[in-house]
Design an enzyme around this catalytic site. Structure first.
Site, short mmCIF file in Angstrom:
data_model
loop_
_atom_site.label_atom_id
_atom_site.label_comp_id
_atom_site.label_asym_id
_atom_site.label_seq_id
_atom_site.Cartn_x
_atom_site.Cartn_y
_atom_site.Cartn_z
N CYS A 8 0.82 -1.22 0.00
CA CYS A 8 0.00 0.00 0.00
C CYS A 8 0.85 1.26 0.00
O CYS A 8 0.45 2.30 -0.51
CB CYS A 8 -0.99 -0.01 1.16
SG CYS A 8 -0.28 -0.28 2.78
N VAL A 61 0.10 4.36 -2.39
CA VAL A 61 -0.30 5.68 -1.91
C VAL A 61 0.57 6.76 -2.56
O VAL A 61 0.06 7.81 -2.95
CB VAL A 61 -0.21 5.76 -0.36
CG1 VAL A 61 -0.43 7.20 0.11
CG2 VAL A 61 -1.24 4.85 0.28
#
Lengths: 487, 519
Positions: free
Chosen positions: B153, B157
C-alpha cells in the site's frame, strides 16, 4: 560428535574469510560493497565484531527483517493485554501479526483482555482519498461501546497513515477527553520508517514516555512502594518467559511491580516510575524507556540474562548486588535451590549435545543471550547475527562469542543458505521463514523467536525445556533418513 | 513443585502448577488494577446477548477478527506458481516478511519472495531506485527465470508506476531487456488477497499474450484443443492441483494449469533446498492463449483474469470451489463438454463411491446445523456440499464477499429445503459470527484456524477447512476437490461429529451409556 569439521581458530578465520568472499561475489558490485560491511569474523584480539549495523537493507536481496509497525504493535504494545490495539490502515498488517507471537497472558479474551484479537480499521480507497481520522474517531466510539472493560486504546499506524497526512494525535486527544482521560495513544510506527523493527521499538518507547508517563498525572500517587520494587523490562512472555523469570525474582525477595510488556497492563506501565530498579532483558527494544526513567525518575537499571544456569546465576547476583543483604541471601538461596535441578538437566542432556555446533540468526537480544545456555550444554555457537541490532548490541556480543565466530548482520536469504551449507552446523536457530529451508538441507533447526511453539526458555524452569528441545531437534531420527539408500 | 529433569514440563503443564497460579493471582490482585471476577463475568455474559449482537452489528467502522488478508498476499500466491519465478513486492519490506511467515506457517514450507525495501526517502522521492537496484540484486542472487512484481500500500499511496519503473530498470541494465518481468498493482486498501491473486494472474496473462508491455508483437491466438485451469487462491493448492491433474490425465485432456504452485510448496527434504520447483513454464503461460477455454475453480477470485481471457476469444467457465457430488459433476461435465472427452468409467466409479459413502454416513449429518466462513467461493462450495449431505448451513460468512456473492449463495440456499432459515453475511467478520453463535447456535463450524477462538468462547466445535490452517499439520497435502477430495471433506466432518459424540459420552458411570464401540 559434531558433523561440522573441527578446525583451529586460524583455519576457521581463513575459511570464514573465503566464505564471505564467495557470497559477495554473487552480488552486483555496488551491493557487494555494501554487504561486505555487514559480514565478518570475530577476532578476540580486536575485541569487536567489526560489522556495520542498523543500516537500510538492500532492495531485492531477501532481508529477513520486518518493519517499524512490527516493532511497535508486534513487540512493544501488542502484549499489553488490557488495551485494544488498533492496526490502523489496511487489513493485512494486523492479520499477519494476529496471534503469531505467543505473548502469553492471563485474562478473558474479548472481555477484559484483548491480546489475541485483531482490531483493524480495514482502510478502503475512500479512506486513503478522504483521510481516515473520522473513521478512527468512530472506531474508538465502537470500542468503547463493545469493550467497556478495555483500559486503553493504542493506534498502531500502518504505512498509509503517515503518507496521507492524518492527524491521529488530534483524534486521540479529543477522544481521550471525551472518555474521561482514558489512555488513547497514537503511535507513528508506519512500516516505511527506519530500516527495521528497531525504529518501531524506539517510537513505541517514546510514545510511552509522552502518552503514558506524562499523562498519568497523579494516577500512581496511591501506589504503596516497598524498598524491593523492581520492574521487568523487555520480556514479552513468549511461551511464558516472563513468568518463569518473575518467579525467581519473587523467590529472592523482590517485588515485581510491572512486566514490560508480556502479560502487562496499562496500570503496570503507569506504576513503573515507582520502581527502585529496572531490570532489562531485551536491551534493544526497551533501553530507551529505561534510560528515560533513569534520567527523569532516577531509577537505576541493570541488564540481565536468564538463559541457562551460568548466566542466570550471574544475573541473580548482579541484580541482588543492588539491594541489601536480605536480597543477596535470597539470591544465594534461589541459586542453591535450583542447583540440583540444573545439574540433573545437564547430566541428562549434555552427553547428548556435547560438542554440537550452532549457528544463530535472531532479533533483539538472543543472538548473544542464548550462547551461555548452549555452552551450559557443552555446545558451541560458531556463527551469529542480528536482524536489527545497533552497534551497542555488537559491542555486547563480544562478551559472549568465541574467537573465530562468523558474524552476519541483516543477513540475506542467499548468504545464510551459503553460510550454513559450508559451515554445516549441527543446529540452526532462527525464524519460521528460515526453518524449513535448513530442514530440507538436512540441518536440524529450532525457531528462536517463538521457541517453536514451546517454552518458556527463560529462568531455571525454562532451561530444562530449552535443553529438551535442542535434543529433540538435533537427535531426531529423521535426519538419518534424508538420503535414499539407492541414491 | 519445580521442574525436574526426568519429566520436563513446558507451558502446557508448568503454568498450572500452584506456584505459578499463585504468582499470576498475586500479580492480578496487586498490580493490574483488575476489575474483579464478578464484573468480568457480568460483561462476559452480556457479550452473549441479543442486545450485544445488535450493537455489534451496528458497527460501521471497526473490523474485528476479519476473515481476509490483503492483496499482495494473493499476488505472492499466484507468482510462485510459475517456473522459477520470484515474487517481488515493491514497497515497505516488513510486508514481505509477513507474507513469507504467513504462507510458511500454513504450508510448513519456505516461501521465497523479495521486497524493494522502500523507506522514508523513497516515500518522498518515489521508489524508482529501489526498483532498479532491487531487480538487479534479485536477478543476480536468485537467478529467477521470471520476476512477478506487485505492490504494497505504501507504493500505491505515493503512486509509483510499475510499468514505467520496470522499463526504466531494464534500460539501466538491472535485468536483460527480454527478461520476463510481469507486474500488477495490488493496493491493500482495495479488495483482499483474492483480488491480489486476480490482478497478478491478469498481469501475467497480459504480459505473455499482449506483447510484454509493448516490447514484442502481441500473440495471435490459434485455437487448439487444450484447456487452461485456474485454481484461485487456495490453501489446499498442493493436494488439489495434483488431484486435478490426475483427473485431467484420466480424461485424456490436454491442459495447462495456469499457476501451478503444488511443487514449490511441497519440496522434499533430501539434503537440498529448492527455492524453485515445478510451476507453469513460461512457454506454457504464453501458449495458454491458444486454449479452447479456461476453467476457473473460483469465480470471485478470478473475475478480472477471466474477463481478460474472454477478451482474447476463449470461452471461460467460472465455478465456485466445487465440493461434493453436484459441484464435481458440473466441473467434469464442463471439462467434457469443452474438450469433447468422455468422463471415464474410473471417475464415474469414484463418484459412485462418494455417493456410497454419503449414503453410509449422512444420517449423522442430516439436520445438523453449520456455520461456514472463509473466502467467497470456498463458502459456496462447502455450503452446497452441506446441503447435499442434508445439513443446514445456517450462517455463511465471507468478510471479502460482495453483494453479488451474497445473492448467489442466497439462490443456492433457496434451491434446497435444507437452506430454509439459513443466512448469508457478506462483509462481516468473526466477531459478528461470535454473536451469531451465541444467539443462534449451530452444531459445528467450518473455517480456518482463527475459528478456534470462537470454539473456545462459544463451545461450537471447529472443523478446519480454509486458509490459513496454522495449528494442524499437512492438511494442505490432501485435496478437497474432485470426488476423492470431497471424500476427504466428508471424512473430516464425520470425524469431528464422532469425536464430539465420544467426548459427550465418556464419563464413566454417568454419560457412558451411549459410549458406543460402533457408530
Amino acid at each position: 560428535m559434531s558433523t561440522a569439521v573441527a578446525e583451529s581458530p586460524a583455519d576457521i578465520k581463513e575459511r570464514n574469510k573465503k566464505l564471505i568472499g564467495e557470497v559477495l561475489e554473487a552480488y552486483p558490485d555496488k551491493s557487494a560493497k555494501r554487504r561486505a560491511k555487514h559480514l565478518n569474523t570475530y577476532d578476540a584480539e580486536k575485541a569487536e565484531c567489526s560489522v556495520k549495523s542498523n543500516i537500510k537493507s538492500i532492495p531485492g536481496v531477501m532481508t529477513i527483517r520486518g518493519c517499524a509497525y512490527a516493532g511497535s504493535k508486534g513487540v512493544v504494545w501488542g502484549p499489553i493485554k488490557d488495551m485494544v490495539h488498533i492496526s490502523h490502515g489496511p487489513v493485512g498488517c494486523g492479520q499477519y501479526s494476529w496471534g503469531s507471537r505467543r505473548n502469553y497472558y492471563k485474562g478473558t479474551t474479548g472481555v477484559d483482555t484483548f491480546g489475541t484479537m485483531q482490531f483493524t480499521s480495514d482502510f478502503q480507497e475512500k479512506d486513503i482519498v478522504f483521510g481516515g481520522d473520522k473513521k478512527l474517531g468512530k472506531i474508538i466510539d465502537e470500542i468503547q461501546e463493545l469493550f467497556p472493560l478495555s483500559k486503553g486504546i493504542s493506534v498502531q499506524s500502518e504505512c498509509p497513515i503517515g503518507l496521507i497526512g492524518d492527524d491521529i494525535e488530534a483524534v486521540s486527544k479529543a477522544k481521550s477527553k471525551q472518555y474521561d482521560g482514558k489512555p488513547i495513544i497514537p503511535v507513528r510506527c508506519e512500516g516505511f520508517r527506519g530500516v527495521s523493527q528497531s525504529l518501531g521499538h524506539h517510537i513505541a518507547n517514546d510514545v510511552i514516555r509522552d502518552w503514558v508517563f506524562d499523562k498519568a498525572g497523579e494516577k500512581n500517587a496511591g501506589f504503596e512502594s516497598t524498598p524491593y520494587d523492581v520492574a521487568i523490562i523487555g520480556d514479552y512472555n513468549i511461551g511464558g518467559d516472563a513468568w518463569a523469570s518473575r518467579i525467581l525474582l519473587e523467590e529472592m525477595g523482590l517485588r515485581v511491580i510491572a512486566q514490560w510488556s508480556g502479560d502487562g497492563t496499562i496500570a503496570e506501565l503507569e506504576n513503573t516510575p515507582k520502581a527502585k530498579l529496572n531490570i532489562l532483558h531485551c536491551y534493544r527494544s526497551m533501553n530507551y524507556i529505561t534510560r528515560h526513567m533513569e534520567e527523569k525518575f532516577g531509577i537505576p537499571w541493570v541488564e540481565y540474562n536468564f538463559f541457562g544456569p551460568t548466566k542466570i546465576e550471574a544475573s541473580l547476583r548482579e541484580i541482588a548486588s543492588k539491594f541489601d543483604d536480605k536480597i543477596k541471601e535470597g539470591a544465594e538461596r534461589v541459586i542453591a535451590k535450583y542447583k540440583p535441578q540444573m545439574e540433573a538437566v545437564i547430566a541428562k542432556y549434555r552427553p547428548r549435545l556435547e560438542g554440537k555446533k550452532v549457528m544463530l540468526y535472531v532479533g533483539g537480544l538472543r543472538p548473544r543471550h542464548v550462547i551461555g545456555a548452549y555452552e551450559d550444554l557443552g555446545m558451541e555457537v560458531v556463527g551469529t547475527g542480528y536482524e536489527f541490532a545497533h552497534n551497542d548490541d555488537y559491542q555486547r556480543t563480544t562478551h559472549y562469542v568465541k574467537d573465530g565466530t562468523l558474524i552476519y548482520d541483516d543477513v540475506t536469504g542467499y548468504e545464510f543458505e551459503k553460510f550454513v551449507e559450508k559451515v554445516r552446523p549441527d543446529l540452526v536457530g532462527s525464524g519460521v521463514k528460515e526453518k524449513y529451508i535448513f530442514q530440507k538441507m538436512g540441518v536440524p533447526f529450532r525457531q528462536m523467536h517463538s521457541w517453536d511453539y514451546s517454552g518458556p526458555y527463560h529462568g531455571y524452569d525454562g532451561f530444562g525445556i530449552f535443553a529438551r528441545d535442542m535434543d529433540i531437534a538435533i537427535n531426531a531420527p529423521v535426519w538419518k533418513l534424508t538420503k535414499a539408500p539407492w541414491s | 513443585m519445580t521442574e525436574t529433569a526426568e519429566k520436563i514440563r513446558d507451558h502446557f503443564e508448568l503454568f498450572r502448577e500452584p506456584q505459578y497460579e499463585e504468582l499470576m493471582e498475586n500479580k492480578r490482585k496487586n498490580f493490574e488494577n483488575y476489575v474483579g471476577d464478578a464484573e468480568v463475568a457480568r460483561v462476559s455474559d452480556w457479550t452473549k446477548t441479543k442486545e450485544y449482537q445488535d450493537k455489534n452489528f451496528a458497527r460501521e467502522a471497526l473490523v474485528i477478527n476479519p476473515a481476509k488478508a490483503c492483496q499482495p498476499l494473493g499476488a505472492v500466491f499466484a507468482a510462485v506458481g510459475f517456473e522459477k519465478t520470484l515474487p517481488f513486492v515493491h514497497g515497505s519490506q516488513g510486508c514481505v516478511a509477513y507474507y513469507r511467515s504467513h504462507f510458511t506457517r500454513h504450508f510448513k514450507e519456505p516461501t521465497s519472495c523479495v521486497s524493494s525495501s522502500m523507506t522514508e526517502d523513497a516515500a518522498v522521492f518515489g521508489g524508482l531506485n529501489n526498483m532498479i537496484d532491487g531487480l538487479a540484486n534479485a536477478y543476480a542472487l536468485y537467478k529467477p527465470k521470471m520476476i512477478a512484481v506487485s505492490t504494497t500500500c505504501m507504493a500505491e499511496v505515493i503512486g509509483d508506476d510499475l510499468n514505467a519503473f520496470i522499463k526504466n530498470a531494464k534500460e539501466k541494465g538491472s535485468v536483460p531487456q527480454d527478461f520476463d518481468v510481469t507486474y500488477a498493482h495490488t493496493p491493500a486498501f482495495v479488495g483482499s488477497h483474492i483480488t491480489g491473486y486476480d490482478n497478478t494472474m491478469k498481469g501475467i496473462v497480459e504480459h505473455f499474450w499482449d506483447g510484454k508491455s509493448g516490447t514484442v508483437e502481441k500473440l495471435q491466438r490459434k485455437p487448439n484443443e487444450s484447456i487452461n485451469f485456474l485454481g484461485g487462491f487456495d490453501g489446499y493448492t498442493v493436494g488439489n492441483l495434483r488431484e486435478i491433474k490426475r483427473i485431467f490425465e484420466l480424461m485424456g485432456v490436454d491442459y495447462t494449469i495456469f499457476g501451478d504452485n503444488s511443487d514449490v510448496w511441497d519440496t522434499p527434504a533430501d539434503g537440498e533446498f529448492r527455492m524453485y520447483d515445478g510451476g507453469t513454464t513460461l512457454e506454457q503461460a504464453a501458449n495458454a492463449i491458444h486454449a479452447k477455454a479456461t476453467i476457473s475453480m473460483q469465480e470471485f477470485c478470478t473475475e478480472k483474469t477471466l474477463a481478460t481471457i474472454a477478451d482474447h476469444g476463449q470461452e471461460v467457465v467460472a465455478l465456485n470451489h466445487p465440493v461434493g457430488i453436484a459441484g464435481t459433476d458440473r466441473f467434469l461435465q464442463a471439462v467434457s463438454r469443452i474438450t469433447g472427452k468422455a468422463i471415464p468409467e474410473a471417475l464415474t466409479k469414484e463418484r459412485g463411491r462418494l455417493v456410497d459413502a454419503i449414503g453410509d454416513s449422512s444420517a449423522h449429518i442430516h439436520g445438523k446445523k453449520f456455520a461456514i466462513y472463509g473466502d467467497p467461493d470456498l463458502c459456496y462450495g462447502l455450503a452446497e456440499f452441506i446441503l447435499e449431505l442434508g445439513g443446514e448451513p445456517v450462517h455463511i460468512l465471507a468478510t471479502n464477499g460482495n453483494k453479488t456473492w451474497e445473492a448467489k449463495v442466497q439462490a443456492l440456499l433457496d434451491s434446497s429445503p435444507f437452506g430454509k432459515g439459513c443466512k448469508v453475511y457478506a462483509g462481516k467478520d468473526l466477531w459478528h459470527l461470535r454473536s451469531l453463535l451465541f444467539t443462534e447456535p449451530v452444531d459445528f463450524m467450518i473455517g480456518n484456524t482463527y475459528g478456534k477462538y470462537l470454539e473456545r468462547d462459544t463451545g461450537t466445535p471447529l472443523i478446519r477447512l480454509g486458509f490459513p490452517v496454522f495449528d494442524r499439520h499437512h492438511h494442505h497435502r490432501s485435496p478437497v476437490w474432485g470426488y476423492q477430495g470431497s471424500m476427504n471433506v466428508l471424512v473430516k466432518i464425520l470425524d469431528k461429529i464422532f469425536d464430539e459424540m465420544d467426548k459427550s459420552t465418556n464419563v464413566s458411570g454417568k454419560t457412558d451409556i451411549s459410549f458406543d464401540i460402533i457408530r
